[in-house]
Design an enzyme around this catalytic site. Structure first.
Site, PDB file in Angstrom:
ATOM      1  CE1 TYR B 100      36.053  41.295  38.714  1.00 19.51           C
ATOM      2  CE2 TYR B 100      37.534  40.318  37.092  1.00 19.51           C
ATOM      3  CZ  TYR B 100      36.268  40.442  37.646  1.00 19.51           C
ATOM      4  OH  TYR B 100      35.225  39.717  37.124  1.00 19.51           O
ATOM      5  CD  GLU B 183      33.490  39.187  40.208  1.00 26.25           C
ATOM      6  OE1 GLU B 183      33.345  39.501  39.016  1.00 26.25           O
ATOM      7  OE2 GLU B 183      32.684  39.524  41.098  1.00 26.25           O
TER       8      GLU B 183
END
Lengths: 288, 361
Positions: B100, B183
């Site tokens: 992530y 993101e």
């Protein structure tokens, strides 16, 4: 006094715009009333040599400071150029910039605030009503007739809600030392914590009202940082999650920063929180 | 403004971040035309702006034989109430590990906050709660145009070095696109290198102009009118119309209505420096909502001048009763203009809100 007093000379950028010109005249009307210096110069690139609301206009802040003695700037320039204006003030050596302009792209604010910090310049705002020390100095757009001189500090993320609460304090006989609108944007210069630190060193201030909103955790950070007696009001209890209510700051981000949990966290720190603006004077009375 | 996945991925690709091969279809038939270009197995991803899309049935596996049928079914569904109008068809990746990475505007530090974790593909809020130490963080002042190498090393830890350039390029996207959030979740490694398997990009609404982006959200007629006039407007379920100036005061007005057990029909912030015409449009806009039975106008002058406001209310000429609370710059002039014209003028917001709640009971 915090941030400025009667002797503070002020430069206004965006002076020849409608709002700039209007508020220069209001600020200087107040300065005349209290015997302060007020706005000593306006700045609008390309309009040097003109005069606005009785104040000389210069092409740059640097030019203005060659002829006028000032330590603070108020920024009224449009959003696309406001970050630049903040940096110009910091580079010219001013110690305070009050940025009234709303809708500044947040990256511009972040860069300008970082740059100002490198130059030891404090930024109030953007997207704020500025500050008012009743009887001393007004650096912004707050209506003065609602305020009165006294010992309560006020720090707020809101504009008009601040005037509402100042009005309530004044009606209850609780005068204010300094009222600071820190701005409604997600990224602002002076936070609750920074302003509280100044209030701690201020002889005038005995208690402080924090006026917060949904979004972020600056209110809690401020409350945790200080020994001063404080009371708070948080707007947005009825705001539905994920809905934008006005400023960029007033967004509830995935539960964090929603008004109810913010109030819970403040109460856990034993900070009294008002459920209506009109309840604030009673809470403050208990503190002093 | 939040971009859709395929829009975000196109921007990532422009900045050198590898994304899976794919294309967007707007009908199942379009898929048939492209089936020859697709790998044997692929993924159909509904392009809807909702969280938890996968769990809600918005991401489906397909192959060349059943692709058109599955796409047809996906086009007929709604994901958490949002109809599926576009589907991103993507190659299936041979994933070896999921990470992530994100870069966000951090209110507290006033800097960019970079987050990286080797436990990708999960809900980052859950991970932050349950295993906060698994998330590595770095703060970066926007005065820097690149992430310093030491910071990248600290973020990556023992994760593959090939992820470094992806995070560096993600910062380039963040800066170039005025992002509030950039993101990649999951950021995956495959035998063919790293890929952004999913991407989220939120652009600062105050920067849409210079980014050349126009919002194409589904708006009601009133919401569209509000946007044209530059009002912040949100429709709610009650019957008391609310007009205020400033987000904080308007929110506090809604909160006070709730305190007195009333229900607001909307939130409308006319913004700073509202003149006569803007106030007129605001009053007309709120009054055009048939559920609105009474309107509270709660205005404190700062940049706003009360005389302008008073003229605006009068020129709106609407049917519903208007309860007015005015204070601030040029307050007396405002009062004089409204006096004797049948408007209910009250001194405090408390009284104005109570009068409105009583009026609809």
């Amino acid at each position: 006094m915090i941030y400025g007093d009667k002797n503070t000379g002020i430069v206004v950028t965006g002076a020849t715009g409608k709002q700039g010109a209007f508020h220069i005249s209001l600020i200087n009307e107040y300065a005349r009333q209290v015997g302060g210096r007020g706005v000593v110069a306006g700045v609008s690139p390309g309009k040097g040599g003109q005069e606005v609301s009785g104040v000389p206009v210069y092409n740059s802040i640097r030019d203005a400071l060659k002829e006028q003695d000032a330590s603070a700037a108020i920024v009224f320039v449009p959003a696309f150029a406001a970050g630049d204006s903040i940096m110009e003030a910091a580079a010219a050596g001013l110690s305070l910039v009050v940025a009234i302009t709303e809708h500044i792209p947040v990256h511009d604010s972040m860069q300008a605030i970082s740059y100002a910090k490198l130059n030891d310049c404090a930024v109030i705002g953007p997207n704020c009503p500025g500050l008012l020390s009743p009887g001393e100095v007004k650096m912004g757009i707050m209506p003065v007739h609602l305020s009165s001189r006294g010992h309560i500090g006020v720090i707020s993320r809101s504009g008009t809600l601040t005037y509402e609460i100042v009005d309530q304090l004044t009606r209850a006989g609780l005068g204010q030392s300094t009222i600071v609108g820190i701005g409604g944007d997600p990224v602002i210069g002076q936070t609750f914590t920074d302003v509280l630190r100044r209030f701690e060193e201020d002889d005038q201030t005995r208690a402080v009202v924090l006026i917060g909103e949904v979004g972020g955790a600056l209110e809690e950070e401020g409350a945790r940082s200080t020994d001063l007696p404080i009371a708070a009001y948080i707007a947005g209890v009825s705001a539905p999650p994920e809905k934008r209510m006005g400023h960029a700051g007033a967004i509830i981000e995935g539960g964090e920063g929603d008004a109810r949990s913010k109030i819970e966290r403040l109460k856990a720190m034993e900070v009294p929180v008002a459920s209506r603006p009109s309840d604030i004077p009673a809470l403050i009375r208990k503190l002093i | 403004m939040k971009l859709l996945e395929y829009e975000a991925k196109a921007i990532l690709a422009e900045h050198g971040i590898p994304v899976p091969r794919g294309s967007v279809i707007r009908s199942p038939e379009e898929l048939a035309g492209r089936i020859g270009d697709l790998p044997p197995g692929f993924v159909l991803k509904a392009q809807v702006d909702v969280g938890g899309r996968g769990k809600a049935g918005g991401i489906l596996m397909a192959d060349r034989t059943n692709g058109e049928k599955i796409a047809g079914e996906l086009f007929k569904t709604t994901i958490k109430g949002i109809p599926v109008r576009e589907i991103l068809v993507e190659e299936r990746l041979a994933i070896t590990h999921e990470y992530y990475a994100s870069i966000a505007v951090d209110r507290s530090s006033k800097q960019a906050l970079i987050l990286f974790t080797e436990s990708g593909g999960v809900d980052i809020e859950t991970l932050a709660r349950e295993k906060p130490d698994a998330i590595r963080k770095a703060s970066l002042p926007l005065l820097l145009n690149r992430i310093p190498p030491f910071m990248l090393r600290n973020l990556l830890g023992s994760a593959p070095k090939e992820l470094g350039p992806v995070i560096q390029n993600l910062y380039a996207v963040f800066l170039a696109r005025d992002a509030l959030l950039a993101e990649i979740n999951p950021l995956v490694t495959t035998p063919g290198g790293p890929f952004a398997a999913d991407a989220k990009l939120i652009i600062d609404d105050n920067a849409l102009n210079r980014q050349g982006i126009t919002q194409n959200r589904d708006l009601t007629e009133r919401e569209r009118a509000a946007e044209q006039h530059g009002f912040s407007y949100v429709e709610l379920a009650g019957t008391i119309g609310v007009i205020g100036n400033g987000a904080g005061l308007t929110m506090a007005t809604l909160d006070l209505i709730e305190y007195y057990h009333g229900k607001a029909a909307n939130f409308l912030d006319v913004g700073g420096g509202a003149d006569q015409e803007r106030v007129m449009h605001a009053v007309r806009l709120v009054a055009s909502d048939p559920t609105v039975k009474v309107i509270v106008v709660n205005l404190l002058g700062g940049i706003t001048r009360c005389d302008d406001v008073a003229r605006g209310i009068i020129s709106a000429g609407i049917a519903q009763p208007v309860i007015v609370r005015l204070a601030g710059t040029n307050e007396e002039e405002g009062r004089k203009i409204l006096d004797g014209r049948g408007y209910r003028m009250l001194d405090s917001m408390e009284e104005a809100v109570r009068a409105a709640v009583e009026a609809v009971q």
